[in-house]
Design an enzyme around this catalytic site. Structure first.
Site, PDB file in Angstrom:
ATOM      1  N   ARG A   8       0.814  -1.234   0.000  1.00  0.00           N
ATOM      2  CA  ARG A   8       0.000   0.000   0.000  1.00  0.00           C
ATOM      3  C   ARG A   8       0.837   1.268   0.000  1.00  0.00           C
ATOM      4  O   ARG A   8       0.368   2.339   0.380  1.00  0.00           O
ATOM      5  CB  ARG A   8      -0.963   0.033   1.189  1.00  0.00           C
ATOM      6  N   LYS A  62       3.274  11.856 -11.593  1.00  0.00           N
ATOM      7  CA  LYS A  62       2.434  10.915 -12.348  1.00  0.00           C
ATOM      8  C   LYS A  62       3.239   9.662 -12.639  1.00  0.00           C
ATOM      9  O   LYS A  62       4.278   9.722 -13.303  1.00  0.00           O
ATOM     10  CB  LYS A  62       1.994  11.540 -13.678  1.00  0.00           C
ATOM     11  N   GLU A  89      10.536  18.481 -25.356  1.00  0.00           N
ATOM     12  CA  GLU A  89       9.843  18.976 -24.146  1.00  0.00           C
ATOM     13  C   GLU A  89      10.449  20.304 -23.682  1.00  0.00           C
ATOM     14  O   GLU A  89       9.753  21.153 -23.119  1.00  0.00           O
ATOM     15  CB  GLU A  89       9.924  17.941 -23.008  1.00  0.00           C
ATOM     16  N   LYS A  93       8.620  22.987 -15.098  1.00  0.00           N
ATOM     17  CA  LYS A  93       7.597  21.945 -14.959  1.00  0.00           C
ATOM     18  C   LYS A  93       7.077  21.894 -13.523  1.00  0.00           C
ATOM     19  O   LYS A  93       5.868  21.796 -13.293  1.00  0.00           O
ATOM     20  CB  LYS A  93       8.152  20.578 -15.378  1.00  0.00           C
ATOM     21  N   GLU A 108      -4.237  18.270 -12.103  1.00  0.00           N
ATOM     22  CA  GLU A 108      -4.668  18.604 -13.462  1.00  0.00           C
ATOM     23  C   GLU A 108      -6.123  18.992 -13.614  1.00  0.00           C
ATOM     24  O   GLU A 108      -6.918  18.281 -14.219  1.00  0.00           O
ATOM     25  CB  GLU A 108      -4.318  17.464 -14.445  1.00  0.00           C
ATOM     26  N   ARG A 141      -2.018  22.713 -15.206  1.00  0.00           N
ATOM     27  CA  ARG A 141      -1.184  21.583 -15.638  1.00  0.00           C
ATOM     28  C   ARG A 141      -1.467  21.169 -17.075  1.00  0.00           C
ATOM     29  O   ARG A 141      -0.600  20.603 -17.753  1.00  0.00           O
ATOM     30  CB  ARG A 141      -1.357  20.395 -14.672  1.00  0.00           C
ATOM     31  N   ASN A 201       0.383  19.975 -21.862  1.00  0.00           N
ATOM     32  CA  ASN A 201      -0.040  19.135 -22.983  1.00  0.00           C
ATOM     33  C   ASN A 201       0.154  19.822 -24.330  1.00  0.00           C
ATOM     34  O   ASN A 201      -0.259  19.286 -25.364  1.00  0.00           O
ATOM     35  CB  ASN A 201      -1.522  18.750 -22.837  1.00  0.00           C
ATOM     36  N   HIS A 222       0.753  17.909 -27.451  1.00  0.00           N
ATOM     37  CA  HIS A 222       0.545  16.501 -27.125  1.00  0.00           C
ATOM     38  C   HIS A 222      -0.786  15.937 -27.615  1.00  0.00           C
ATOM     39  O   HIS A 222      -0.947  14.719 -27.673  1.00  0.00           O
ATOM     40  CB  HIS A 222       0.673  16.275 -25.613  1.00  0.00           C
ATOM     41  N   HIS A 264       0.037  12.859 -29.527  1.00  0.00           N
ATOM     42  CA  HIS A 264      -0.299  11.483 -29.113  1.00  0.00           C
ATOM     43  C   HIS A 264      -1.015  10.728 -30.224  1.00  0.00           C
ATOM     44  O   HIS A 264      -0.787   9.532 -30.411  1.00  0.00           O
ATOM     45  CB  HIS A 264      -1.164  11.495 -27.846  1.00  0.00           C
ATOM     46  N   HIS A 310       8.364   9.854 -29.150  1.00  0.00           N
ATOM     47  CA  HIS A 310       7.514  10.833 -28.470  1.00  0.00           C
ATOM     48  C   HIS A 310       7.888  12.271 -28.859  1.00  0.00           C
ATOM     49  O   HIS A 310       7.017  13.085 -29.171  1.00  0.00           O
ATOM     50  CB  HIS A 310       7.614  10.633 -26.956  1.00  0.00           C
TER      51      HIS A 310
HETATM   52 ZN    ZN Z   1       5.717  14.657 -23.564  1.00  0.00          ZN
END
Ligand code: ZN
Ligand code: ADP
Length: 339
Positions: A108, A130, A172, A214, A224, A228, A232, A235, A239, A249
């Site tokens: 946990r 994340k 990035e 960041k 988010e 935040r 993106n 992205h 994506h 990426h």
């Molecule tokens: Zn990225």
């Protein structure tokens, strides 16, 4: 070495910039810690791991799966890792994601920290809490938001990083400059990948500056709901083509930033697309390609950021000034078609 501390909602994270990897033993006790890394990094930096219990993962995004997490958990059990133990992820974004997620669920939750080894992980992936894995085509579908105790940045680890991975990281960095930092954008215009990789001070400062950009965005909005989302930028479209065309990426995000700039021209009076394209090319990133717009748009409709019948798109009003705009899907389809 420069130390910063940032207080997230449930955890304060210590950042050690420009620190030697060997400093890790001052942060955690090797007797009660396990390092998670991947085969490439382990083989290239073997000596650094002596004296540490180590779990070595197969490298690459293809192994960012629940099955890999299960194997990590199996090895932790075999090593008698208990609740008081510490996990340290030493690697690129795949390793830090898996380590943070495994640490979040094992017993946990046990404590963890990261020493990112790729440029992308140093400026982006290891920051923000994340952690998770992919499920089939769905990136980061399963995971947790949990901050590490520390981040240890040793830029000298990048000496072994392949050229393509440097370029990936710069996507990035250009993104950060576009959304938040016009001065960084100008600095980037005066350099290139080689100039940074050959200049220790400039590289170390670049990593610190981007890690802080960041971090500050995440601090405003850890879970988010607003700010935040700016991260993106590039992205959404990125994506969609990354999956569809199997791009790296950074390449996908670069192409996505160009699309976002063009949309920004139409919707926010943005006039600097030429400079963004020039900068991406300067860092070895693609800015145009032969993509089936219709098929890509269909993939984009499946994006998890879709809200009902419209999409939150990150746009620029100027270099360093970003905003999100909700665009109805049918309007977005027409706009993209007209680009
Ligand atoms: Zn990225
Ligand atoms: P990310 O780009 O999110 O950091 P990965 O964790 O997959 O993604 O890392 C990209 C690739 O770079 C992997 O093959 C990894 O093994 C390799 N890598 C990461 N750091 C280094 C390094 N310092 N030296 C050599 N290869 C590295």
């Amino acid at each position: 070495m420069k130390k910063n501390k940032y207080a997230f909602s449930r955890q304060t994270v210590a950042y050690y910039f420009d620190a030697p990897f060997s400093y890790l033993k001052e942060l955690v006790d090797p007797a009660h810690s396990v390092i998670v890394t991947d085969r490439n990094i382990y083989d290239l930096h073997k000596k650094k791991f002596s004296g540490w219990k180590t779990i070595v993962l197969p490298p690459g995004e293809a192994f960012k799966t629940q099955a890999t997490v299960d194997s990590v958990i199996g090895q932790l059990i075999e090593m008698n890792v208990d609740r008081k133990s510490f996990l340290v992820g030493v690697g690129g974004g795949v390793v830090t994601d898996i380590t943070g997620y495994a640490a979040s669920v094992y017993m946990r939750g046990i404590r963890f920290g990261f020493a990112p080894t790729s440029l992308l992980a140093m400026v982006d992936a290891s920051i923000g809490g994340k952690n998770g894995v992919d499920v089939g085509l769905y990136k980061n579908l399963v995971g947790a938001i949990n901050q590490p105790d520390f981040l240890l940045f040793d830029p000298s680890l990048l000496k072994t990083l392949p050229e393509d991975e440097w370029v990936n990281g710069f996507a990035e960095i250009v993104k950060h400059a576009c959304i938040k930092d016009a001065r960084l954008f100008k600095e980037l215009e005066r350099h290139n990948v080689r100039a940074y990789s050959k200049n220790k001070e400039a590289l170390s400062e670049l990593i610190r500056r981007n890690a802080i950009i960041k971090t500050k965005v995440v601090l405003v909005d850890e879970f988010e709901s607003g700010e935040r989302k700016l991260l993106n930028f590039g992205h959404t479209w990125g994506h969609a083509i990354e999956n569809k065309y199997g791009l790296a990426h950074g390449q996908a995000v670069a192409l996505g930033m160009v699309v976002a700039c063009r949309l920004s021209e139409k919707l926010c009076g943005f006039s600097q697309t030429g400079r963004v394209i020039g900068l991406l090319e300067q860092y070895g990133l693609p800015t145009a390609g032969d993509f089936d717009k219709k098929a890509t748009f269909d993939a984009l409709k499946m994006d998890k950021k879709k809200v009902k019948t419209s999409m939150n798109y990150v746009l620029l009003s100027d270099i360093g000034k970003s905003l999100t705009k909700s665009i109805p899907m049918d309007e977005l389809e027409k706009l993209i078609d007209s680009l």
